[in-house]
Each structure stands twice: as structure tokens, then as C-alpha cells.
Design an enzyme around this catalytic site. Structure first.
Site, short mmCIF file in Angstrom:
data_model
loop_
_atom_site.label_atom_id
_atom_site.label_comp_id
_atom_site.label_asym_id
_atom_site.label_seq_id
_atom_site.Cartn_x
_atom_site.Cartn_y
_atom_site.Cartn_z
N HIS A 165 6.62 -53.73 -26.85
CA HIS A 165 7.93 -54.08 -26.11
C HIS A 165 8.38 -52.79 -25.52
CE1 HIS A 165 9.03 -58.15 -27.88
NE2 HIS A 165 8.24 -57.67 -28.59
N ASP A 378 12.65 -47.60 -19.45
CA ASP A 378 12.87 -48.87 -20.10
C ASP A 378 11.47 -49.90 -20.14
OD1 ASP A 378 14.19 -50.79 -21.63
OD2 ASP A 378 16.08 -50.55 -20.35
P1 ADQ Z 1 16.23 -53.08 -25.65
O1 ADQ Z 1 16.25 -51.55 -25.66
O2 ADQ Z 1 16.91 -53.55 -26.81
O3 ADQ Z 1 14.82 -53.94 -25.87
P2 ADQ Z 1 17.24 -54.68 -23.51
O4 ADQ Z 1 15.76 -55.47 -22.98
O5 ADQ Z 1 18.03 -54.53 -22.49
O6 ADQ Z 1 16.98 -53.68 -24.48
O7 ADQ Z 1 17.65 -55.90 -24.17
C1 ADQ Z 1 18.88 -55.71 -24.87
C2 ADQ Z 1 19.51 -57.05 -25.27
O8 ADQ Z 1 20.68 -56.86 -26.20
C3 ADQ Z 1 20.04 -57.98 -24.19
O9 ADQ Z 1 19.54 -59.39 -24.51
C4 ADQ Z 1 21.46 -57.88 -24.33
O10 ADQ Z 1 21.98 -58.97 -23.56
C5 ADQ Z 1 21.90 -57.50 -25.51
N1 ADQ Z 1 23.05 -57.04 -25.55
C6 ADQ Z 1 23.40 -55.62 -24.99
N2 ADQ Z 1 24.53 -55.22 -25.53
C7 ADQ Z 1 25.41 -56.24 -26.10
C8 ADQ Z 1 26.43 -56.55 -26.55
N3 ADQ Z 1 27.56 -55.61 -26.39
N4 ADQ Z 1 26.59 -57.75 -27.28
C9 ADQ Z 1 25.67 -58.81 -27.34
N5 ADQ Z 1 24.34 -58.33 -26.81
C10 ADQ Z 1 24.15 -57.29 -26.16
C11 ADQ Z 1 13.49 -53.62 -26.07
C12 ADQ Z 1 12.99 -52.54 -25.20
C13 ADQ Z 1 13.29 -53.40 -23.59
C14 ADQ Z 1 12.53 -54.61 -23.51
C15 ADQ Z 1 13.19 -55.51 -24.73
C16 ADQ Z 1 12.15 -56.74 -25.07
O11 ADQ Z 1 13.56 -51.29 -24.85
O12 ADQ Z 1 12.69 -52.50 -22.51
O13 ADQ Z 1 13.11 -55.32 -22.45
O14 ADQ Z 1 12.71 -54.66 -25.98
O15 ADQ Z 1 10.88 -56.60 -24.90
#
Ligand code: ADQ
Length: 474
Positions: A165, A378
Site C-alpha cells: 500500500h 504517498d
Molecule cells: P493512509 O496513509 O492512511 O493510507 P490515505 O490513502 O489518504 O492515507 O487514506 C486515509 C483514509 O483515512 C481516507 O479514506 C480518509 O477519508 C480517512 N480519513 C482521514 N482523516 C480522517 C478523519 N479525520 N476522519 C475520518 N476519516 C479520515 C495508506 C497509504 C496511502 C494509500 C492507502 C491505501 O499511505 O498512500 O492510498 O494506504 O492503499
């Protein structure tokens, strides 16, 4: 007397089970933790009566297998010491920084590696116990890179997939890891290795060549197979992850979310809204973004009476020192900016260190005129795709870092280099002032991508490639 555990044709292995324990007065219960991965894998697991192997999130407790939303959950026990050494230590203080361009220095601690070996072996053993003969096992992410090979040694009959991921770093960074060869060999235990983008797959292939001498021929690596003394093929390719676009669009289109979005706009005094939503992680570029915004205010290029920045920063990894420090730094900057530019009832930056439910997130996305997604590195970044899916009105501007995997697909965003603060500032001003015609044209093309390439399709593509049959779940 021990009974033979049930076995499954499909087994997902991930660090965390997709549930959280809630302690009620009547005793503990488990609630499903909604997330992209669960949504993606649920239909596939349900169609195959699959199981999910993972840590239930509470240390030092043995939890018996149980079922939640028709998925069989197979808990792996971790001690508090193991959580510290394997998860907070090797996974999040060694591998995470190395795989994200060493934005903070990595810590190398030999005892953490021993814990990583031990825990990966435990996950592999548990997966081997519950996989039916000839089953398919799908291993997820950087906490479990050794599981594919450890599982193969126990169960040469199963098909093994691994999906990363997070990014896979350039060899020059990966080579710093004292255990680099073990990691590559661990991953090569899989039949299919998936990355978010092509560049990650290339980095992995370079590391493989440098450390094992193996290179790809006709689309596959030929890896020595200990069980047959011959070789077997390993496919390495990109599978960009996505979101449940239809569900988020439908939620965003609901009258409740539309009303909530209108309320957010009214509460912020009808100003134009710039939004950031991130886990509070140093990879996400939150400080760079705040600095750019503070400079725009200082130079008078943004008027706080007309524009407001809302930064949602989800609590994350708060037991790790670098994360505690980042929180302090972010909160210091927010406090300073508001001290300088807010007035009573009119903050310049609204900072929310809180979790939100899906509807509240959708309302924020719908309310935001400009979405700022500026990670320094990311794997993908789902927030960028969520913003696009939520813009059922076809409006809104996405500013996106070139260093997010999502930039490969979302070409109609305003792409920026987050280290270039001057460029970032220009993009923010351009986003705030962009004429409606250009906003809509860009959003239309972004929506086409996000609505087509869904997380369901991602899971089906990966699983189809792994098992050799395309149609798994409707
Ligand atoms: P993350 O680093 O966690 O994931 P991201 O892909 O942006 O990053 O996902 C974050 C998730 O958390 C999103 O679904 C978002 O809606 C949710 N979120 C963020 N803040 C929130 C809040 N305050 N309340 C509720 N929900 C919140 C890792 C990798 C990424 C990759 C994903 C999936 O770092 O690059 O995209 O896995 O493979």
C-alpha cells in the site's frame, strides 16, 4: 481436546483485523471499522466464504476466531512488547521512513528486527492453518513483507499474492536497510506482487536484481522453487488502489450531506474554503502547506475575510516520538497563524484533530472550494479520490502533489511539488480564483477516472490475476 480449525479457500492477511473493540458495560463487543480495504474485499470474501487473519488491535489478549458481517476473523495475538518492537518500531520507525524518502531519519534496532521476524512467522503460521488445500492467500502491506515466503515454506500448495500500500523506495534508500535481502526474498515468496504505481514496481525490480541477481524475462521473474528444485514465476506489476466511488457519490448526493455542507459554509461565514484532510503524518506535507498559507496571508495575497483554511488532521501513531513532535509543530504553526490573522468569530485556520464519520467527511468535501493534497510522498492517497467522488455537483479544485501515487491517474488536478513553496502558493491562489468553466472541465475529467476505476475493480483485477480467473464477485 483440540479441534481442527475450519479452513478457507480465500484468506486475507493484514496487520489489523477490520474491526475495533468497543468496551460496553455489558462486556466487549466488536464493530467493523469502515475503511477502503474492507469495502473492497468484503464482496470477494463473502462470495468465497473467506477469512481475514490479523491483529485485533488489543495487546496481550487471546481472542478466539469470530464472524463479523459474514467475514470469518482469525485473530493473531501480539504482546505489548511486540506491538512496540514490530509495529511502532520496525514497521513505523524503520520501514515507513525509508519507504517515504527518509523525510525523517530511520531508526535501526536489531531487537526490532527479531520481533518483526517472530510476528511475521506467527501470521504466516496462522494463515497456513486456516488456508484450505490450494487456497488463495492475499497478504497486505509493509508490516508483513516476510509472510509470503514464510507461508510458502509451510504451504507450497497455496497461491500467494502480496500488495504494497505504500511506496517502494529507490534502491539507494532501500539499500540502507540491514535486512534488505531478507525483505526482498520474503516478498518473492508470492506469486503476484502488486504496487500502487509502475515506479514502485520498477524500484522493487531494481532492488531484486541488485540483491538476488534475478531479472524479469517475458514479464516474470523466475525464482528458485525450493519445493520442486526448479523455478516458479513471480509477476510484479502495478494495481492502483481506489475507493468505493459509487457509495461515496451517493452519500455526498444525499439531502442530509448537502444540508451539512451548507451548514459548514454558513458556519465559516460564507468564505471560500480550502480543505486539507490527512492522518497527522510527516509524509503528508501538512507543515509545508501551512507555511505556504501563512506566507500568502502575510503577503496579503489571501484575505482571511474571504478565504479560510480547514485542516482536518486525524490522530495517528501517537506513541511514536516523530508523530508527537509533528503534532506539536503543526499546532504551534496553527496557533501562530490564528494569532496573527484571525479575528473574533473568524479563524484564519480551522484545525480539527478528530475523527469524522463518512457523512461529515463527505460534507466537508462538498463544502470545499479547493482541496489541498500535498504529501511529500504517498503510496496512493485516497483523500484525493474521495474529494473527486464527493463532488457530485461537478465543481471544486484539486491541488495534488506529484509525489502522491494518485498523480499518475489524476492528471487534471493542479499538480504541484510540495517542496516548492512558491509554486504551491501560486497554485493555491490559482485554485481560489479559477473560473467556473475551467473548474468544471477539470472536475469532469477527474470524475470520469475516479468513477470508473473503483476499489471493487482494483480487488477484482488483483484477484483475477492471482487466481487466473477474472470473474470473482459481482
Ligand atoms: P493512509 O496513509 O492512511 O493510507 P490515505 O490513502 O489518504 O492515507 O487514506 C486515509 C483514509 O483515512 C481516507 O479514506 C480518509 O477519508 C480517512 N480519513 C482521514 N482523516 C480522517 C478523519 N479525520 N476522519 C475520518 N476519516 C479520515 C495508506 C497509504 C496511502 C494509500 C492507502 C491505501 O499511505 O498512500 O492510498 O494506504 O492503499
Amino acid at each position: 481436546m483440540s479441534t481442527t480449525p475450519p479452513t478457507f479457500d480465500l484468506v486475507v492477511v493484514a496487520n489489523r483485523l477490520p474491526v475495533d473493540r468497543v468496551d460496553e458495560p455489558t462486556g466487549p463487543t466488536w464493530v467493523t471499522a469502515p475503511g477502503g480495504l474492507v469495502t473492497a474485499l468484503e464482496p470477494i470474501l463473502a462470495a468465497r466464504e473467506g477469512a481475514w487473519v490479523g491483529w485485533p488491535g488489543v495487546p496481550d489478549e487471546t481472542v478466539e476466531p469470530f464472524t463479523a458481517d459474514s467475514i470469518s476473523l482469525v485473530p493473531v495475538r501480539l504482546s505489548a512488547d511486540e506491538v512496540e518492537a514490530y509495529y511502532e518500531g520496525l514497521s513505523n520507525s524503520t520501514i515507513w521512513p525509508i519507504y517515504h524518502d527518509v523525510i525523517v531519519p530511520a531508526t535501526f534496532e536489531r531487537s526490532w528486527w527479531q520481533a518483526y521476524l517472530r510476528v511475521n512467522d506467527r501470521f504466516a503460521a496462522r494463515a497456513a492453518e486456516v488456508a484450505a488445500p490450494g487456497a488463495t492467500v492475499w497478504v497486505h502491506d509493509y508490516q508483513l513483507q516476510l509472510v509470503p515466503q514464510m507461508l510458502r515454506e509451510r504451504r507450497p500448495d497455496v497461491r500467494i499474492g502480496y500488495f504494497a500500500h505504500i511506496p517502494f523506495p529507490p534502491y539507494e534508500l532501500f539499500a540502507q536497510l540491514p535486512w534488505r535481502t531478507d525483505i526482498v526474498k520474503g516478498m518473492l515468496g508470492a506469486d503476484l506482487i502488486g504496487f500502487q504505481i509502475d515506479a514502485d514496481a520498477d524500484n522493487f525490480l531494481r532492488a531484486t536484481r541488485a540483491l538476488t541477481g534475478l531479472s524479469r524475462r517475458r514479464g516474470q521473474l523466475r525464482v528458485p522453487d525450493l519445493s520442486t528444485a526448479g523455478t516458479r514465476g513471480v509477476t510484479v506489476t502495478d494495481f492502483p488502489i481506489s475507493i468505493d466511488s459509487a457509495a461515496l457519490s451517493a452519500l455526498a448526493a444525499s439531502p442530509e450531506v448537502a444540508a451539512q455542507a451548507a451548514q459548514v459554509r454558513a458556519d465559516l461565514g460564507g468564505r471560500r474554503i480550502i480543505l486539507g484532510v490527512d492522518r497527522l503524518d510527516y509524509t503528508k506535507g501538512i507543515r509545508h502547506r501551512l507555511q505556504a498559507y501563512a506566507e500568502l496571508l502575510a503577503e496579503g495575497r489571501i484575505d482571511p475575510a474571504e478565504v479560510v483554511l480547514v485542516q482536518v488532521a486525524t490522530p495517528s501513531r501517537e506513541r511514536v516520538e516523530d508523530y508527537r513532535r509533528l503534532r506539536d509543530e503543526v499546532e504551534l504553526i496553527v496557533g501562530r497563524v490564528n494569532g496573527d490573522y484571525a479575528s473574533i468569530g473568524q479563524p484564519a485556520v480551522v484545525y480539527l484533530h478528530q475523527n469524522h464519520d463518512r457523512a461529515a467527511m463527505a460534507a466537508l468535501y462538498r463544502a470545499a472550494d479547493v482541496m489541498l493534497v500535498t504529501p511529500l510522498r504517498d503510496g496512493m492517497n485516497l483523500v484525493a479520490k474521495e474529494y473527486v467522488a464527493a463532488r457530485v455537483d461537478g465543481d471544486g479544485v484539486l491541488i495534488l502533489s506529484e509525489f502522491a501515487g494518485a498523480a499518475v491517474e489524476l492528471r487534471q488536478a493542479l499538480l504541484i511539488n510540495p517542496h516548492d513553496i512558491a509554486g504551491l502558493k501560486d497554485a493555491i491562489v490559482r485554485g481560489v480564483r479559477m473560473p467556473p468553466g475551467e473548474r468544471r472541465a477539470r472536475m469532469r475529467r477527474l470524475r470520469r477516472v475516479v468513477l470508473q476505476r473503483t476499489v471493487q475493480r482494483w480487488a477484482e483485477d488483483f484477484f483475477g490475476e492471482l487466481t487466473g480467473d477474472g470473474a470473482v464477485a459481482s
